[in-house]
Design a protein around this motif. Structure first.
Motif, PDB file in Angstrom:
ATOM      1  N   UNK A 167       7.259 -10.313  -4.479  1.00  0.00           N
ATOM      2  CA  UNK A 167       7.187  -8.871  -4.300  1.00  0.00           C
ATOM      3  C   UNK A 167       8.528  -8.238  -4.660  1.00  0.00           C
ATOM      4  N   UNK A 168       8.466  -7.183  -5.463  1.00  0.00           N
ATOM      5  CA  UNK A 168       9.671  -6.452  -5.856  1.00  0.00           C
ATOM      6  C   UNK A 168      10.014  -5.441  -4.769  1.00  0.00           C
ATOM      7  N   UNK A 169      11.298  -5.392  -4.372  1.00  0.00           N
ATOM      8  CA  UNK A 169      11.770  -4.436  -3.376  1.00  0.00           C
ATOM      9  C   UNK A 169      12.165  -3.135  -4.084  1.00  0.00           C
ATOM     10  N   UNK A 170      11.372  -2.097  -3.929  1.00  0.00           N
ATOM     11  CA  UNK A 170      11.657  -0.831  -4.588  1.00  0.00           C
ATOM     12  C   UNK A 170      12.969  -0.239  -4.067  1.00  0.00           C
ATOM     13  N   UNK A 171      13.224  -0.395  -2.779  1.00  0.00           N
ATOM     14  CA  UNK A 171      14.473   0.141  -2.217  1.00  0.00           C
ATOM     15  C   UNK A 171      15.689  -0.517  -2.854  1.00  0.00           C
ATOM     16  N   UNK A 172      15.636  -1.810  -3.097  1.00  0.00           N
ATOM     17  CA  UNK A 172      16.741  -2.498  -3.742  1.00  0.00           C
ATOM     18  C   UNK A 172      16.977  -1.982  -5.153  1.00  0.00           C
ATOM     19  N   UNK A 173      15.889  -1.748  -5.908  1.00  0.00           N
ATOM     20  CA  UNK A 173      16.023  -1.203  -7.261  1.00  0.00           C
ATOM     21  C   UNK A 173      16.653   0.188  -7.230  1.00  0.00           C
ATOM     22  N   UNK A 174      16.243   1.014  -6.281  1.00  0.00           N
ATOM     23  CA  UNK A 174      16.781   2.372  -6.204  1.00  0.00           C
ATOM     24  C   UNK A 174      18.264   2.357  -5.832  1.00  0.00           C
ATOM     25  N   UNK A 186       0.813  -1.208   0.000  1.00  0.00           N
ATOM     26  CA  UNK A 186       0.000   0.000   0.000  1.00  0.00           C
ATOM     27  C   UNK A 186       0.854   1.269   0.000  1.00  0.00           C
ATOM     28  N   UNK A 187       1.965   1.276   0.755  1.00  0.00           N
ATOM     29  CA  UNK A 187       2.801   2.469   0.793  1.00  0.00           C
ATOM     30  C   UNK A 187       3.883   2.483  -0.280  1.00  0.00           C
ATOM     31  N   UNK A 188       3.904   1.477  -1.161  1.00  0.00           N
ATOM     32  CA  UNK A 188       4.795   1.491  -2.308  1.00  0.00           C
ATOM     33  C   UNK A 188       6.193   0.965  -2.066  1.00  0.00           C
ATOM     34  N   UNK A 189       6.465   0.403  -0.893  1.00  0.00           N
ATOM     35  CA  UNK A 189       7.810  -0.135  -0.638  1.00  0.00           C
ATOM     36  C   UNK A 189       7.997  -1.484  -1.337  1.00  0.00           C
ATOM     37  N   UNK A 190       6.931  -2.293  -1.397  1.00  0.00           N
ATOM     38  CA  UNK A 190       6.932  -3.558  -2.124  1.00  0.00           C
ATOM     39  C   UNK A 190       5.887  -3.463  -3.227  1.00  0.00           C
ATOM     40  N   UNK A 191       6.174  -4.119  -4.357  1.00  0.00           N
ATOM     41  CA  UNK A 191       5.216  -4.149  -5.467  1.00  0.00           C
ATOM     42  C   UNK A 191       5.128  -5.578  -5.969  1.00  0.00           C
ATOM     43  N   UNK A 192       3.912  -6.052  -6.133  1.00  0.00           N
ATOM     44  CA  UNK A 192       3.726  -7.390  -6.677  1.00  0.00           C
ATOM     45  C   UNK A 192       4.336  -7.462  -8.078  1.00  0.00           C
ATOM     46  N   UNK A 193       5.056  -8.537  -8.352  1.00  0.00           N
ATOM     47  CA  UNK A 193       5.753  -8.680  -9.632  1.00  0.00           C
ATOM     48  C   UNK A 193       4.785  -8.543 -10.804  1.00  0.00           C
ATOM     49  N   UNK A 194       3.599  -9.124 -10.671  1.00  0.00           N
ATOM     50  CA  UNK A 194       2.631  -9.031 -11.766  1.00  0.00           C
ATOM     51  C   UNK A 194       2.213  -7.586 -11.997  1.00  0.00           C
ATOM     52  N   UNK A 195       1.987  -6.841 -10.911  1.00  0.00           N
ATOM     53  CA  UNK A 195       1.637  -5.428 -11.070  1.00  0.00           C
ATOM     54  C   UNK A 195       2.803  -4.642 -11.655  1.00  0.00           C
ATOM     55  N   UNK A 196       4.007  -4.974 -11.227  1.00  0.00           N
ATOM     56  CA  UNK A 196       5.191  -4.266 -11.702  1.00  0.00           C
ATOM     57  C   UNK A 196       5.373  -4.461 -13.212  1.00  0.00           C
ATOM     58  N   UNK A 197       5.239  -5.682 -13.668  1.00  0.00           N
ATOM     59  CA  UNK A 197       5.437  -5.969 -15.093  1.00  0.00           C
ATOM     60  C   UNK A 197       4.292  -5.435 -15.947  1.00  0.00           C
ATOM     61  N   UNK A 198       3.085  -5.373 -15.371  1.00  0.00           N
ATOM     62  CA  UNK A 198       1.927  -4.936 -16.149  1.00  0.00           C
ATOM     63  C   UNK A 198       1.803  -3.418 -16.221  1.00  0.00           C
ATOM     64  N   UNK A 199       2.529  -2.694 -15.356  1.00  0.00           N
ATOM     65  CA  UNK A 199       2.392  -1.234 -15.319  1.00  0.00           C
ATOM     66  C   UNK A 199       2.895  -0.621 -16.615  1.00  0.00           C
ATOM     67  N   UNK A 200       2.063   0.251 -17.212  1.00  0.00           N
ATOM     68  CA  UNK A 200       2.450   0.939 -18.440  1.00  0.00           C
ATOM     69  C   UNK A 200       3.135   2.268 -18.155  1.00  0.00           C
ATOM     70  N   UNK A 201       2.935   2.789 -16.963  1.00  0.00           N
ATOM     71  CA  UNK A 201       3.534   4.061 -16.584  1.00  0.00           C
ATOM     72  C   UNK A 201       4.476   3.841 -15.401  1.00  0.00           C
ATOM     73  N   UNK A 202       5.199   4.885 -15.059  1.00  0.00           N
ATOM     74  CA  UNK A 202       6.163   4.803 -13.967  1.00  0.00           C
ATOM     75  C   UNK A 202       5.471   4.437 -12.655  1.00  0.00           C
ATOM     76  N   UNK A 203       6.174   3.670 -11.838  1.00  0.00           N
ATOM     77  CA  UNK A 203       5.605   3.305 -10.532  1.00  0.00           C
ATOM     78  C   UNK A 203       5.532   4.515  -9.615  1.00  0.00           C
ATOM     79  N   UNK A 204       6.238   5.587  -9.955  1.00  0.00           N
ATOM     80  CA  UNK A 204       6.175   6.808  -9.153  1.00  0.00           C
ATOM     81  C   UNK A 204       5.017   7.707  -9.564  1.00  0.00           C
TER      82      UNK A 204
END
Length: 471
Positions: free
Chosen positions: A153-160, A97-115
């Motif tokens: 779940x994708x770790x947004x902090x790790x990507x950053x 909910x607060x955007x720290x983790x993102x489900x892989x399916x949601x991450x791959x399906x997103x057409x726009x930036x996660x921000x």
């Protein structure tokens, strides 16, 4: 993964102190309903701890920037004293909910930036909502009765963190910003997080392209954007060739290093066989060494040729970039000169400017003239008034100087009187000393006379005694 993940977290995660374990291992779902602030603190601690453990390869999975939510994770987090964490799925719900983790399916399906916050949900989000409405998922999508829903779940902090570290490692030259996927994976392995799986590399590339706008990529080539560009440029055939040559050079360098080590080892083997009188082993090692030396020479020659070609490519790329800058500069100057209209237009403008400035001066002179032509100033009166002011000012200065002189004279007179008084005191003191010295001298003389008289009387008495006369 260490034998005891909980002990590792207690040692490395500041929010995972032993004193907090009872609260962290309590029923978090009930805590969320009863104590929102306490749940928020515990959820944040769990999210930070899981992120640190995953990036340090401490969780039961080969992936680092992706967390596997499963019963295996709960078992790994089992505490000998408090058991498995209860309600950890609610923590994952909060992290999503607060955007720290993102489900892989949601991450791959997103057409726009996660921000970018958008009201349009992803297809997987719609499916999850439909399943929850149908009762196939619990209210918390990751929280199941007595367990946790299996997902990734994708770790947004790790990507950053990886994004920041990779940017610092990429050179500024055009050829430095182009590489193959293998070279990109090698760059990742040299960061503090280390090697990633193929799936994680694909997630990272999507993040750097879609969410950070730092690079473009295809099946073989990756190209980072130029520092001066707002967005990355598309990959060209030249970019693919550069990436291939760089990969081939890196491969040959590795082969040369391996063959060099092999030759050294075979030389040592041959020497040892000669020392032990084993002619067959020595000859076999020397033959292998000769073959390795032949291969090394071939690889070295090829490597030298490729390095020379690559140097020419770098030179050509730099020249193309320079020409593009010069061409752009020429176009800019041409446009500016066109807007100015040439030297004749500039001369015309300057003439107009001089004319207008002259008119301004004339207008100023007219405005400065008096309205009444007879009201002309008498310069003699002005001079007289100025002279009177000077005299008045000089008189004030003379008066101040006279007062200062009188004050200094008074001070001198006072000082002189004080000096005379001190002189008189010294004279009086000296006179007293002289009188005292005279009295002492007189007294001393009288004493001497008294001693002399006493001596004479004693002598006279002695003489009479000798003559037997009465004293």
């Amino acid at each position: 993964m260490p034998k005891d993940l909980v002990e590792w977290l207690v040692e490395h995660e500041p929010e995972f102190r032993k004193s907090r374990l009872p609260s962290l291992y309590s029923d978090l779902a009930q805590q969320k309903a009863a104590n929102a602030d306490g749940f928020a603190a515990n959820a944040s601690a769990w999210q930070a701890a899981l992120t640190r453990a995953s990036l340090a390869a401490q969780l039961p999975t080969e992936q680092k920037i992706i967390i596997q939510t499963s019963a295996q994770l709960l078992d790994a987090l089992r505490s000998p004293q408090y058991g498995r964490p209860t309600g950890l799925g609610v923590v994952f719900d909060s992290a999503v909910q607060n955007g720290r983790f993102i489900d892989v399916k949601d991450f791959n399906a997103a057409e726009h930036s996660i921000y970018q916050k958008s009201w349009i949900p992803s297809p997987w989000a719609v499916i999850r909502w439909t399943l929850r409405q149908a009762g196939l998922l619990s209210r918390g999508s990751y929280d199941l009765e007595g367990g946790i829903r299996q997902s990734q779940l994708v770790l947004v902090e790790g990507l950053e963190r990886l994004s920041t570290q990779l940017q610092s490692r990429i050179g500024q030259a055009p050829t430095d910003r182009v590489m193959s996927r293998d070279a990109f994976a090698q760059q990742i392995s040299e960061t503090e997080i280390g090697s990633l799986t193929a799936n994680e590399i694909e997630i990272l590339l999507r993040f750097l392209n879609r969410d950070k706008q730092l690079l473009t990529y295809d099946a073989h080539t990756i190209k980072f954007k130029a520092p001066s560009s707002e967005s990355p440029e598309p990959i060209t055939q030249e970019d693919s060739t550069i990436a291939s040559i760089k990969t081939l050079i890196a491969s040959l360098e590795s082969q040369v290093s391996s063959l060099t080590s092999k030759i050294t080892a075979l030389q040592a083997t041959a020497q040892a066989a000669v020392q032990s009188k084993n002619k067959h082993a020595a000859l076999s090692a020397l033959r292998s060494k000769k073959l390795a030396e032949r291969n090394l020479q071939q690889r070295t020659d090829t490597l030298n040729q490729l390095e020379e070609v690559y140097a020419k490519i770098e030179q050509a790329v730099d020249q193309v970039q320079m020409m593009q800058v010069m061409q752009s500069s020429a176009a800019t100057l041409k446009s500016l000169n066109k807007r100015m209209g040439g030297a004749e237009k500039v001369d015309e403008i300057m003439d107009d400017l001089r004319t207008q400035m002259g008119e301004v001066d004339e207008v100023g002179q007219v405005i400065s003239e008096p309205l009444d032509g007879k009201a002309v100033l008498d310069e003699a009166e002005v001079d007289d008034e100025f002279e009177a002011l000077e005299k008045e000012e000089q008189a004030k200065k003379d008066e101040i100087q006279a007062r200062e002189t009188q004050a200094r004279l008074a001070e001198l007179e006072k000082a002189e009187k004080a000096a005379r008084a001190r002189s008189a005191e010294r004279a009086d003191a000296k006179s007293g000393v002289d009188v005292l010295e005279d009295e002492l001298s007189s007294s001393s003389q009288k004493l001497d006379e008294m001693h002399l008289a006493d001596g004479e009387r004693d002598h006279e008495a002695q003489r009479k005694e000798e003559l037997q006369l009465p004293a």
